[in-house]
Motif scaffolding. Structure first.
Motif, PDB file in Angstrom:
ATOM      1  N   VAL A  25     -48.008  37.840  29.889  1.00  0.00           N
ATOM      2  CA  VAL A  25     -47.783  37.660  28.451  1.00  0.00           C
ATOM      3  C   VAL A  25     -46.606  36.706  28.312  1.00  0.00           C
ATOM      4  N   THR A  26     -46.618  35.883  27.278  1.00  0.00           N
ATOM      5  CA  THR A  26     -45.487  34.986  27.078  1.00  0.00           C
ATOM      6  C   THR A  26     -44.345  35.741  26.395  1.00  0.00           C
ATOM      7  N   ALA A  27     -43.133  35.255  26.609  1.00  0.00           N
ATOM      8  CA  ALA A  27     -41.967  35.736  25.849  1.00  0.00           C
ATOM      9  C   ALA A  27     -41.001  34.572  25.791  1.00  0.00           C
ATOM     10  N   ILE A  44     -44.088  37.442  33.101  1.00  0.00           N
ATOM     11  CA  ILE A  44     -43.667  36.913  31.794  1.00  0.00           C
ATOM     12  C   ILE A  44     -43.639  35.400  31.929  1.00  0.00           C
ATOM     13  N   LEU A  45     -44.428  34.743  31.085  1.00  0.00           N
ATOM     14  CA  LEU A  45     -44.430  33.279  31.068  1.00  0.00           C
ATOM     15  C   LEU A  45     -43.597  32.812  29.878  1.00  0.00           C
ATOM     16  N   VAL A  46     -42.537  32.054  30.170  1.00  0.00           N
ATOM     17  CA  VAL A  46     -41.817  31.404  29.072  1.00  0.00           C
ATOM     18  C   VAL A  46     -42.602  30.118  28.820  1.00  0.00           C
ATOM     19  N   GLY A  47     -43.643  30.252  28.011  1.00  0.00           N
ATOM     20  CA  GLY A  47     -44.600  29.162  27.815  1.00  0.00           C
ATOM     21  C   GLY A  47     -44.046  28.092  26.888  1.00  0.00           C
ATOM     22  N   ASP A  48     -44.582  26.874  27.057  1.00  0.00           N
ATOM     23  CA  ASP A  48     -44.179  25.823  26.108  1.00  0.00           C
ATOM     24  C   ASP A  48     -44.898  26.021  24.766  1.00  0.00           C
ATOM     25  N   SER A  49     -45.739  27.052  24.679  1.00  0.00           N
ATOM     26  CA  SER A  49     -46.273  27.484  23.378  1.00  0.00           C
ATOM     27  C   SER A  49     -45.108  27.833  22.454  1.00  0.00           C
ATOM     28  N   LEU A  50     -43.920  28.062  23.049  1.00  0.00           N
ATOM     29  CA  LEU A  50     -42.657  28.177  22.308  1.00  0.00           C
ATOM     30  C   LEU A  50     -42.622  27.195  21.138  1.00  0.00           C
ATOM     31  N   GLY A  86     -41.266  29.859  34.352  1.00  0.00           N
ATOM     32  CA  GLY A  86     -40.864  28.866  33.341  1.00  0.00           C
ATOM     33  C   GLY A  86     -41.898  27.748  33.271  1.00  0.00           C
ATOM     34  N   ASP A  87     -42.282  27.393  32.059  1.00  0.00           N
ATOM     35  CA  ASP A  87     -43.333  26.392  31.846  1.00  0.00           C
ATOM     36  C   ASP A  87     -42.703  25.005  31.746  1.00  0.00           C
ATOM     37  N   MET A  88     -43.082  24.100  32.642  1.00  0.00           N
ATOM     38  CA  MET A  88     -42.484  22.759  32.607  1.00  0.00           C
ATOM     39  C   MET A  88     -43.066  21.986  31.415  1.00  0.00           C
ATOM     40  N   VAL A 116     -42.295  28.208  38.501  1.00  0.00           N
ATOM     41  CA  VAL A 116     -42.584  27.303  37.383  1.00  0.00           C
ATOM     42  C   VAL A 116     -44.094  27.135  37.244  1.00  0.00           C
ATOM     43  N   LYS A 117     -44.516  26.715  36.064  1.00  0.00           N
ATOM     44  CA  LYS A 117     -45.927  26.383  35.828  1.00  0.00           C
ATOM     45  C   LYS A 117     -45.999  24.954  35.340  1.00  0.00           C
ATOM     46  N   LEU A 118     -47.031  24.247  35.750  1.00  0.00           N
ATOM     47  CA  LEU A 118     -47.266  22.923  35.169  1.00  0.00           C
ATOM     48  C   LEU A 118     -48.761  22.672  35.020  1.00  0.00           C
ATOM     49  N   GLY A 140     -50.398  26.740  38.744  1.00  0.00           N
ATOM     50  CA  GLY A 140     -51.119  25.614  38.151  1.00  0.00           C
ATOM     51  C   GLY A 140     -51.722  26.002  36.814  1.00  0.00           C
ATOM     52  N   HIS A 141     -52.325  25.041  36.134  1.00  0.00           N
ATOM     53  CA  HIS A 141     -52.912  25.292  34.800  1.00  0.00           C
ATOM     54  C   HIS A 141     -53.944  24.198  34.558  1.00  0.00           C
ATOM     55  N   ILE A 142     -55.220  24.578  34.498  1.00  0.00           N
ATOM     56  CA  ILE A 142     -56.285  23.589  34.312  1.00  0.00           C
ATOM     57  C   ILE A 142     -57.244  24.032  33.191  1.00  0.00           C
ATOM     58  N   VAL A 183     -53.347  30.076  39.417  1.00  0.00           N
ATOM     59  CA  VAL A 183     -53.723  28.999  38.496  1.00  0.00           C
ATOM     60  C   VAL A 183     -54.246  29.592  37.185  1.00  0.00           C
ATOM     61  N   VAL A 184     -53.703  29.071  36.081  1.00  0.00           N
ATOM     62  CA  VAL A 184     -54.201  29.459  34.760  1.00  0.00           C
ATOM     63  C   VAL A 184     -55.471  28.660  34.479  1.00  0.00           C
ATOM     64  N   LEU A 185     -56.519  29.366  34.038  1.00  0.00           N
ATOM     65  CA  LEU A 185     -57.762  28.721  33.614  1.00  0.00           C
ATOM     66  C   LEU A 185     -57.844  28.895  32.104  1.00  0.00           C
ATOM     67  N   GLY A 206     -56.793  33.946  33.350  1.00  0.00           N
ATOM     68  CA  GLY A 206     -57.579  33.317  32.299  1.00  0.00           C
ATOM     69  C   GLY A 206     -57.011  33.473  30.904  1.00  0.00           C
ATOM     70  N   ILE A 207     -57.298  32.468  30.089  1.00  0.00           N
ATOM     71  CA  ILE A 207     -57.038  32.550  28.644  1.00  0.00           C
ATOM     72  C   ILE A 207     -58.170  31.747  27.995  1.00  0.00           C
ATOM     73  N   GLY A 208     -59.059  32.444  27.320  1.00  0.00           N
ATOM     74  CA  GLY A 208     -60.252  31.783  26.810  1.00  0.00           C
ATOM     75  C   GLY A 208     -61.155  31.337  27.948  1.00  0.00           C
ATOM     76  N   LEU A 218     -52.055  36.307  27.389  1.00  0.00           N
ATOM     77  CA  LEU A 218     -52.078  36.026  25.954  1.00  0.00           C
ATOM     78  C   LEU A 218     -50.682  35.599  25.506  1.00  0.00           C
ATOM     79  N   VAL A 219     -50.667  34.822  24.445  1.00  0.00           N
ATOM     80  CA  VAL A 219     -49.410  34.410  23.818  1.00  0.00           C
ATOM     81  C   VAL A 219     -48.906  35.594  22.970  1.00  0.00           C
ATOM     82  N   TYR A 220     -47.625  35.930  23.157  1.00  0.00           N
ATOM     83  CA  TYR A 220     -46.965  37.066  22.486  1.00  0.00           C
ATOM     84  C   TYR A 220     -47.302  37.145  20.991  1.00  0.00           C
TER      85      TYR A 220
HETATM   86  O1  KIV Z   1     -47.500  27.847  26.958  1.00  0.00           O
HETATM   87  C1  KIV Z   1     -48.218  28.831  27.106  1.00  0.00           C
HETATM   88  O2  KIV Z   1     -48.067  29.858  26.433  1.00  0.00           O
HETATM   89  C2  KIV Z   1     -49.275  28.753  28.103  1.00  0.00           C
HETATM   90  C3  KIV Z   1     -50.244  29.885  28.173  1.00  0.00           C
HETATM   91  C4  KIV Z   1     -51.192  29.810  27.046  1.00  0.00           C
HETATM   92  C5  KIV Z   1     -50.954  29.930  29.477  1.00  0.00           C
HETATM   93  O3  KIV Z   1     -49.336  27.806  28.816  1.00  0.00           O
END
Ligand code: KIV
Length: 269
Positions: A25-27, A44-50, A86-88, A116-118, A140-142, A183-185, A206-208, A218-220
């Motif tokens: 889950v993102t935070a 916990i993914l600190v996603g760039d969805s931020l 941490g999401d690059m 990190v994720k990219l 990874g993330h594709i 890897v995120v799909l 997976g997400i979708g 999922l995004v928080y």
């Molecule tokens: O930034 C993000 O929250 C993400 C997820 C949707 C995987 O990359």
């Protein structure tokens, strides 16, 4: 109750072999990280969805390294049991592998992230290998990678043609070969995500991308129902915090306007 062990990269990877689902889950801040961690989430993914759910940007491409580090530090201060990734952001790893390594190091050293994720597949595999060689675990993330929104011409499901399917299979294989630990799909047909998951030894999250991935993210704000922008089909809301928060604030306003707040209980004698 037995204390749950700190989640590490090897423990996340081992869940695939053990047939156990991985949860992510993102935070983006200290209280959010505490709540997600208390719920027993693995990563916990600190996603760039931020950029979209917290900072009000239109796209994630507008998020900067400084913004990501600021929020990653807040999450890391919660000292969660969950692995912190941490999401690059866009621009942090595209120009050169040297710059990518330097920015990945900043996530660990200044942000307190543990990995990190990219975004990207074959085209970023050499960069992933360089970051991994520096001792930093990479996710990874594709698929529907949001940083490519302008190239895709919108947020569109990927991998629908047989060429696109083959490319995504190659992308996942090259990320695994480069040393990515997961890897995120995102945003692809169920069948393709299932084929990719079977083809690689590292976990897919997976997400979708349907139910056959090794884990789900999922995004928080989507999960909690507290985002008012576009909600994709896969964004299941498990609560309606928009309503809860608005009603609470309305009750406060009404109490103040009617002179009911503060009462004796909330005042000093
Ligand atoms: O930034 C993000 O929250 C993400 C997820 C949707 C995987 O990359």
């Amino acid at each position: 109750m037995t204390e749950r062990k700190k989640m590490t990269v090897p423990r996340v990877v081992a869940k695939k072999a053990a047939g156990e689902k991985i949860t992510m889950v993102t935070a983006y801040d200290f209280p959010g990280a505490r709540l997600v961690d208390r719920a027993g989430i693995d990563v916990i993914l600190v996603g760039d969805s931020l950029g979209m759910v917290v900072l009000g940007y239109e796209h994630t491409t507008q998020v900067t390294m400084d913004e990501m580090l600021h929020h990653t530090r807040a999450v890391a201060r919660a000292r969660p049991r969950a692995l912190v990734v941490g999401d690059m952001p866009f621009g942090a790893y595209q120009a050169s592998a040297d710059e990518a390594v330097r920015n990945a190091v900043r996530f660990i050293q200044e942000g307190g992230a543990e990995a990190v994720k990219l975004e990207g597949g074959q085209t970023v595999a050499a960069t992933v290998a360089r970051i991994v060689a520096a001792g930093i675990p990479v996710m990874g993330h594709i698929g529907l990678t949001p940083q490519s929104v302008h190239a895709f011409g919108g947020y569109r499901v990927q991998g629908r043609s047989s060429e696109a399917e083959s490319q995504l299979l190659r992308d996942a294989a090259s990320l695994e070969a480069a040393g990515a630990f997961a890897v995120v799909l995102e945003g692809m047909p169920v069948k393709l995500a299932s084929r990719i998951t079977e083809a690689i030894r590292i976990p897919s999250i997976g997400i979708g991308a349907g139910p056959y991935c090794d884990g789900q993210v999922l995004v928080y704000h989507d999960l909690l129902g507290c985002f008012e922008g576009f909600a994709p089909k896969f964004a299941k809301a498990y609560a309606d915090l928009n309503t809860v928060i608005t009603e609470a604030v309305e009750r406060f306003r009404a109490d103040v306007e009617a002179g009911r707040f503060p009462d004796r209980e909330h005042s000093y004698e």
